[in-house]
Enzyme design. Structure first.
Site, PDB file in Angstrom:
ATOM      1  CB  SER A 121       5.294   2.592  -0.619  1.00 57.98           C
ATOM      2  OG  SER A 121       4.473   1.635  -1.233  1.00 57.98           O
ATOM      3  CB  ALA A 122       5.569   6.183   3.246  1.00 59.09           C
TER       4      ALA A 122
ATOM      5  CB  SER B  31      -0.878   0.007   1.249  1.00 56.25           C
ATOM      6  OG  SER B  31      -0.081   0.241   2.395  1.00 56.25           O
ATOM      7  CE  LYS B  32      -0.415   6.857  -3.703  1.00 59.19           C
ATOM      8  NZ  LYS B  32      -1.804   6.647  -4.142  1.00 59.19           N
ATOM      9  NE  ARG B  33       1.905   5.011   7.223  1.00 60.24           N
ATOM     10  CZ  ARG B  33       1.820   5.358   8.484  1.00 60.24           C
ATOM     11  NH1 ARG B  33       0.672   5.669   8.989  1.00 60.24           N
ATOM     12  NH2 ARG B  33       2.908   5.439   9.218  1.00 60.24           N
TER      13      ARG B  33
END
Length: 496
Positions: free
Chosen positions: A259-260, A255-257
């Site tokens: 990835s960060a 997810s985007k989260r």
RNA sequence: GCCCCCAUCGUCUAGCGGCCUAGGACGGAGCCCUCUCAAGGCUCAAACAGGGGUUCGAGUCCCCUUGGGGGCACCA
């Protein structure tokens, strides 16, 4: 030799290029190149709302970084252009109209609001959410009239109500679905632009694409694409659906989260990050090539040319693969060690420059061989070799105390070592090592104790490339100066 | 919920009915080498999800269960 394949990579410019896209693009490239065919880049930007500025540039630079150069594309042109779907709007409308006239599609005037209501009702009644086919049997004459009056409309595919549709995936074999379970998919939006389904099918045919390689997220709409080809009477390409990449835990996709969070650990699923993190394109290629594909039970080191030669769709694995970053590190080390001194010097030089060091190429070439096998990522050159480019390095006084010895004992060693080094014609590996070992022998200290102290004095680090090789590069004046400083520091410590 | 796909060590995988006491790689543990860290060499631990069939014989073929993944938009 096989028939020349025309394979397209068709990303939408909506964000950063991630590993999954990179792997698809690579497989596309490999199939095209190994058959002497063309690798085509097509931008799927039919959804203007999702367009991200700069994404196309990032995409292209990412592909070039990996060495996946395309033969046809929006920037280089080609005889089947334009290669940006937003520039092909009229083409899709023409084919949509053909479908409508031959009875395989129809105009639909239902508003988004009505559609939403239908969906909500279906959800409440625990039915499968699907278009209720309200406009399916409108006559073409009536539909044309309403369009003339300016009524907003979309075009839907007229999915057969009964029967089954079988499509063939190269890795999974035949996939059969019940038509009754399928929807009447929208293929042209109210803004007149085609949706992916229509656009991709039309373009693949017009661009003479022979192989469609894409992610398995397309499997659910795969039957639609087959039906579209058949409605037009076109020959289908070879369909290849690749498994998705799962997050390192193996539980679901990234997810985007997440990835960060990953980036905080020096890892990333985005090409642009991988590059700045010090990973080699060769390593990334090698790594992702092996996620879902294998040559045999033992070969694992590949560069792009090897892959062009050996890659085969027959050896694709249909099951999802979890991303394993420690394997990337391994491959990166392997490819770094595979570089020539000259190549590696060129690759790591920017890291020193960016950190404000003046880099003498001659010196850098001497450093490369002694750090090459120690680098996992390119930026590891900094902790390993920065001290070579500093005028002064000052270690913590305490860190100069040799293992299991006191400050004054360490001072004694430092003074002795300094004396020996001063007496030498130079501090080259050849000149310095034997005298130092003789000293160790005579003094009764351990090699680790003496060398450890020397290392700390000269590099101000506990970990460094081999000592004597390092000293040789640094040169006698600097080594002597740093030893004198060490003696001074230890003196301060033993007096206290 | 419905549809589709997938299923071998923790992870990536080899295996396409007998070559399997299931092979390799990453990671892990240990040993060797050694001036630190690496690299390299050697060794060890570690898997066929479960149940039914088919067959002389199944990790390999079929079915079910379970588990995992993907999809169900006027996104791609």
């Amino acid at each position: 030799m096989k028939n020349p394949a025309r394979v397209r990579f068709a990303p939408s410019p909506t964000g950063h290029v991630h590993l999954g896209s990179a792997r698809t693009a690579m497989y596309d490239y490999l199939i095209a190149k190994q058959s002497g065919g063309q690798f085509v880049l097509r931008i799927e930007d039919t959804d203007q709302k999702r367009y991200v500025k700069g994404a196309e540039e990032e995409l292209m630079s990412g592909l070039h970084w990996l060495g996946l150069d395309w033969d046809e594309g929006p920037d280089v042109g080609g005889e089947y252009g334009p290669y940006r779907q937003s520039e092909r709007k009229e083409i899709y409308q023409k084919y949509a109209r053909q479908l409508i006239e031959q009875g395989d599609a129809y105009y639909c005037f239902c508003t988004p609001e009505r559609l939403k209501e239908v969906r909500e009702k279906q959800n409440q009644e625990k039915q499968q959410p699907r278009y209720d086919r309200h406009c399916r049997d409108l006559s073409l004459a009536e539909a044309d009239q309403r369009i003339k009056e300016g009524e907003s409309h979309v075009v839907r595919f007229k999915t057969p109500l009964t029967g089954k549709t079988t499509v063939h995936d190269y890795v999974r074999g035949d996939i059969t679905v019940d038509n009754a379970l399928l929807d009447d998919y929208i293929i042209v939006k109210s803004d007149g632009l085609a949706l992916y389904h229509l656009a991709a099918v039309v373009d693949d045919h017009l661009m003479k694409i022979t192989h469609v390689i894409r992610g398995s997220e397309w499997l659910p709409t795969f039957p639609l694409h087959g039906m579209l080809h058949r409605a037009f009477g076109w020959q289908e390409p070879v369909w290849v659906h690749l498994s998705v990449f799962l997050k390192p835990s193996g539980k679901g996709k990234m997810s985007k989260r997440e990835s960060a969070d990953l980036l905080k650990d020096g890892k990333s699923i985005f090409l642009k990050d991988l590059k700045t993190l010090g990973y080699l394109p060769e390593a990334v290629n090698n790594w992702i090539a092996l996620m879902g594909w294998s040559l045999d039970d033992h070969t694992e080191f590949f560069n792009l040319e090897d892959l062009v030669q050996h890659f085969s769709l027959d050896r694709l694995n249909p099951s999802p693969a979890a991303i394993n970053f420690s394997k990337l590190d391994h491959f990166n080390g392997l490819h770094i060690r595979n570089k020539s001194v000259e190549e590696l010097a060129t690759l790591i030089k920017p890291y020193f420059l960016q950190n404000g060091y003046e880099v003498d190429d001659e010196k850098l070439r001497k450093i490369v061989p002694i750090i090459q096998e120690r680098l996992v990522t390119l930026d590891d050159c900094l902790p390993f070799a920065s001290f070579f480019f500093k005028d002064e390095v000052v270690p913590e006084a305490e860190s100069l105390i040799a293992k299991k010895l006191t400050a004054s004992e360490s001072l004694k060693i430092a003074e002795d070592v300094l004396k020996i080094l001063e007496s030498l014609p130079d501090v080259s590996h050849e000149a310095a090592e034997q005298p130092m070992r003789d000293y160790i022998e005579a003094s009764g200290y351990k090699a680790g104790q003496v060398f450890g102290l020397l290392r700390t004095a000269v590099t101000a680090q506990e970990v460094s490339p081999p000592l004597f090789e390092s000293m040789e590069i640094i040169g006698k004046p600097t080594v002597i100066r740093r030893m004198e400083k060490a003696v001074e520091l230890l003196r301060g410590l033993s007096e206290a």
